[in-house]
Design an enzyme around this catalytic site. Structure first.
Site, PDB file in Angstrom:
ATOM      1  N   LYS A 161     102.539  40.758  25.463  1.00 47.23           N
ATOM      2  CA  LYS A 161     103.363  41.938  25.191  1.00 47.23           C
ATOM      3  C   LYS A 161     104.723  41.862  25.906  1.00 47.23           C
ATOM      4  O   LYS A 161     105.702  42.420  25.427  1.00 47.23           O
ATOM      5  CB  LYS A 161     102.648  43.214  25.642  1.00 47.23           C
ATOM      6  CG  LYS A 161     101.234  43.404  25.112  1.00 47.23           C
ATOM      7  CD  LYS A 161     101.209  44.071  23.767  1.00 47.23           C
ATOM      8  CE  LYS A 161      99.827  44.455  23.269  1.00 47.23           C
ATOM      9  NZ  LYS A 161      98.789  43.423  23.239  1.00 47.23           N
TER      10      LYS A 161
HETATM   11  C1  LIG Z   1      97.877  43.024  22.298  1.00 48.33           C
HETATM   12  C2  LIG Z   1      97.075  41.803  22.526  1.00 48.33           C
HETATM   13  C3  LIG Z   1      96.497  41.082  21.467  1.00 48.33           C
HETATM   14  C4  LIG Z   1      96.589  41.533  20.016  1.00 48.33           C
HETATM   15  O1  LIG Z   1      97.883  41.430  19.488  1.00 48.33           O
HETATM   16  P1  LIG Z   1      98.293  42.232  18.163  1.00 48.33           P
HETATM   17  O2  LIG Z   1      99.750  42.055  18.020  1.00 48.33           O
HETATM   18  O3  LIG Z   1      97.916  43.668  18.440  1.00 48.33           O
HETATM   19  O4  LIG Z   1      97.514  41.661  17.032  1.00 48.33           O
HETATM   20  C5  LIG Z   1      95.807  39.914  21.746  1.00 48.33           C
HETATM   21  N1  LIG Z   1      95.663  39.500  23.025  1.00 48.33           N
HETATM   22  C6  LIG Z   1      96.191  40.173  24.069  1.00 48.33           C
HETATM   23  C7  LIG Z   1      95.948  39.657  25.439  1.00 48.33           C
HETATM   24  C8  LIG Z   1      96.914  41.347  23.873  1.00 48.33           C
HETATM   25  O5  LIG Z   1      97.436  42.008  24.930  1.00 48.33           O
END
Ligand SMILES: *Cc1c(COP(=O)(O)O)cnc(C)c1O
Length: 466
Positions: free
Chosen positions: A114
Site C-alpha cells: 500500500k
Molecule cells: C491490500 C493487500 C493485498 C490486496 O491488494 P488489493 O489491491 O486489495 O487486491 C494483498 N496483500 C497485502 C499485504 C495487502 O496489504
C-alpha cells in the site's frame, strides 16, 4: 485527460485528475476511469529501461495527469515519496526459482505494498489542496494495512486531517502500533467496539450524511481512488522492462483482495506492456477465483485467514474491469452493479466472462496450503515470504510457462505477519531498523465505543483542533 464514471457518460464537465483525486468515488456511485488508455510505444519502453524508479513513475503517472499536474512537479513528488524506502531499487526483483520472481513491494515505511501508492497519494493531495487553498478531512476504516499506510503518507500535512477507525483488539499488534505510535497532531486514531465491518459501516454512514460531509470536507484515500491505481502501474512496467520487455512477454501473479493491485497490471497491458497472463491468488475468501472458474460471483460470509488483507468478499475495483469487459457501456455496468448489491450475485454476461478468461487465471490456497508453500519456498530457495506473498508465488508457480518469466507481487514483509511465518517455518522474521523500536514507542488512540454521533463529534473536533 478527463475522467468518466463506470456508471455515466463523458461530458463537457467531466473532471480532470485533480478533481477525481479529491472526489474518490463518482456522484453516481460509480468508479472513475480515464477517458482513454494512454499508449506507450515499444521504443519509449526501451528508452525507459535506463530510468530510475522515481523517474519512471513520474513518466507513467503523468500520462494520467495531463492538463492538471505536469511532469516536473510529479518528478519532485516521486523522488520525495520513494527516497525513504529501504531498498535502493524501491521495488526490487528477486529470483526465487527458474522463471519465477518476487517483485518486492514492501520496502516502504509500513512494510506493505500500500505504501507504493499511498506515499504518492499524500503528496498529490497536499499539492492539489495547496493549489486550491483547501483543507480536507480523510476518514477511513482499516483492518490493518491501509490505515497505517495512509497515516504514514499524511502525517504532518496540515491541510489533511486524518481519522482512521480500527476494530478494537482485532488488528495485529504490529499493525495497531504502526498506526497509534504516529503522534503528529493531524492524525487521530479511533478504536471502535466491533469488527472491521462495524468500522466500515460507520465510515459509510459519515459519507452518506451530506451536512456532515460538507461540514468537515470529507474525503477518502481508499483503494477505489484512481490515483492509487495510477501509482501502482509503474512497478509492473519496471519489472517487465528488467526481464526483457517489450521484446519479451512477461506474466504476473498477484495476491488479490479489492482487485486494485492486479487492476494496475491489467492497465499496464492496455497501455502496451506485453503481458501474457495475469494470475489472481485468493485465500478461502475466493469469490474471484470462483468467478474465473465457474462465472460464479456470489458473496459469502468473510472468513478470517492467514492473509487478512485479502479477507474480502466484494472486490470494489472489479467494477472497473467489468466496465471494460462490457465495452465501456455505463448503463449495463450500473444495472449489473445495482443488481449485485441487491441479490449478492453478479450476473456477468457470458461473453464478458469469456473475455476475462482470455487474460486471467485464478487459484485459491487454504491456510494449510499457504503454510506448506511458505515452508517449501524457504526450504528450496531460501526465500522467506509472508502469507500474502506466498499465495502470489504459489499461484505464479502453478501457472508459469516455460521461457516466460512469471513475476509474483510480494505484497508484505514477513515481519508484518510474524506469527504465521513462525508457525510455518520456525523462523522469527526481524523488523527492519526503522521499526526496530516499535514495541517501545508511545501509543495514542481514543476508544469511543461505536455510536455514530460520538465518532462524528470526534471528527469535527479533530478538524477544528487548530
Ligand atoms: C491490500 C493487500 C493485498 C490486496 O491488494 P488489493 O489491491 O486489495 O487486491 C494483498 N496483500 C497485502 C499485504 C495487502 O496489504
Amino acid at each position: 485527460m478527463r475522467y468518466r464514471s463506470t456508471r455515466g457518460e463523458l461530458t463537457a464537465h467531466s473532471p480532470n485528475f485533480s478533481d477525481i483525486l479529491l472526489a474518490g468515488l463518482a456522484d453516481d456511485g460509480g468508479l472513475y476511469m480515464p477517458e482513454f488508455w494512454p499508449q506507450i510505444s515499444p521504443q519509449t519502453l526501451r528508452d525507459w529501461r535506463r530510468l530510475s524508479y522515481p523517474d519512471l513513475a513520474a513518466e507513467v503517472i503523468s500520462l494520467f495527469t495531463a492538463g492538471s499536474i505536469d511532469l516536473a512537479t510529479l518528478r519532485t513528488m516521486t523522488h520525495d515519496a520513494y527516497k525513504h524506502f529501504d531498498h535502493a531499487a524501491v521495488a526490487p526483483l528477486s529470483e526465487v526459482e527458474q522463471d519465477l520472481y518476487a517483485l518486492e513491494l514492501f520496502h516502504g515505511p509500513t512494510l506493505a505494498f500500500k505504501d507504493m501508492a499511498m506515499q504518492m497519494l499524500g503528496r498529490l493531495f497536499d499539492h492539489v489542496l495547496t493549489e486550491r487553498n483547501q483543507n480536507v478531512t480523510i476518514v477511513g476504516a482499516t483492518s490493518g494495512d491501509t490505515g497505517s499506510a495512509a497515516i504514514e503518507a499524511c502525517r504532518g500535512r496540515e491541510r489533511l486531517s486524518v481519522v482512521i477507525l480500527h476494530p478494537k483488539g482485532r488488528t495485529s499488534e504490529v499493525q495497531r502500533r504502526q498506526m497509534t505510535s504516529v503522534l503528529d497532531d493531524n492524525i487521530l486514531n479511533i478504536a471502535v467496539d466491533g469488527d472491521f465491518d462495524t468500522c466500515q459501516d460507520i465510515v459509510k454512514a459519515m459519507f452518506a450524511d451530506k451536512a456532515f460531509r460538507d461540514d468537515v470536507s470529507l474525503s477518502a484515500v481508499n483503494s477505489i481512488n484512481w490515483a492509487r491505481i495510477a501509482a501502482q502501474i509503474p512497478y509492473y512496467i519496471r519489472a517487465a522492462l528488467a526481464l526483457g520487455a517489450p521484446d519479451r512477454e512477461v506474466s504476473f501473479s498477484v495476491p488479490t483482495g479489492n482487485f486494485g493491485n492486479v487492476l494496475a497490471a491489467w492497465a499496464a497491458k492496455q497501455m502496451g506492456l506485453p503481458i501474457k497472463r495475469l494470475c489472481i491468488g485468493s485465500n478461502r475468501n475466493d469469490i474471484l477465483t470462483r468467478f474465473l472458474v465457474d462465472n460464479d460471483m456470489s458473496v459469502r460470509k468473510v472468513e478470517p485467514s492467514l492473509s487478512p488483507s485479502m479477507d474480502i468478499q466484494v472486490s470494489s475495483n472489479f467494477e472497473r474491469l467489468l466496465f471494460e469487459l462490457l465495452d465501456q457501456d455505463p448503463v449495463r455496468c450500473a444495472t449489473i452493479m445495482k443488481d449485485f448489491r441487491q441479490t449478492g450475485r453478479m450476473a456477468v454476461p457470458q461473453d464478458a466472462w469469456m473475455r476475462m478468461k482470455e487474460s486471467f487465471d485464478g487459484m485459491t490456497l487454504s491456510d494449510e496450503q499457504t503454510s506448506a508453500a511458505m515452508r517449501k519456498f524457504y526450504a528450496e530457495s531460501l526465500y522467506l515470504a509472508d502469507p500474502h506473498s506466498t499465495i502470489g508465488l504459489a499461484v505464479g508457480k502453478e501457472f508459469k510457462e516455460p521461457g516466460i518469466p512469471m513475476v509474483a507481487a510480494a505484497t508484505a514483509h514477513p515481519a508484518k505477519f510474524p506469527d504465521a511465518v513462525k508457525a510455518a517455518t520456525g523462523l522469527d522474521p526481524k523488523l527492519p531498523p526503522h521499526l526496530a523500536d516499535l514495541f517501545e514507542r508511545e501509543e495514542r488512540f481514543d476508544s469511543l465505543g461505536n455510536e455514530l454521533a460520538t465518532i462524528q463529534q470526534a471528527v469535527r473536533d479533530h478538524m477544528k483542533r487548530k
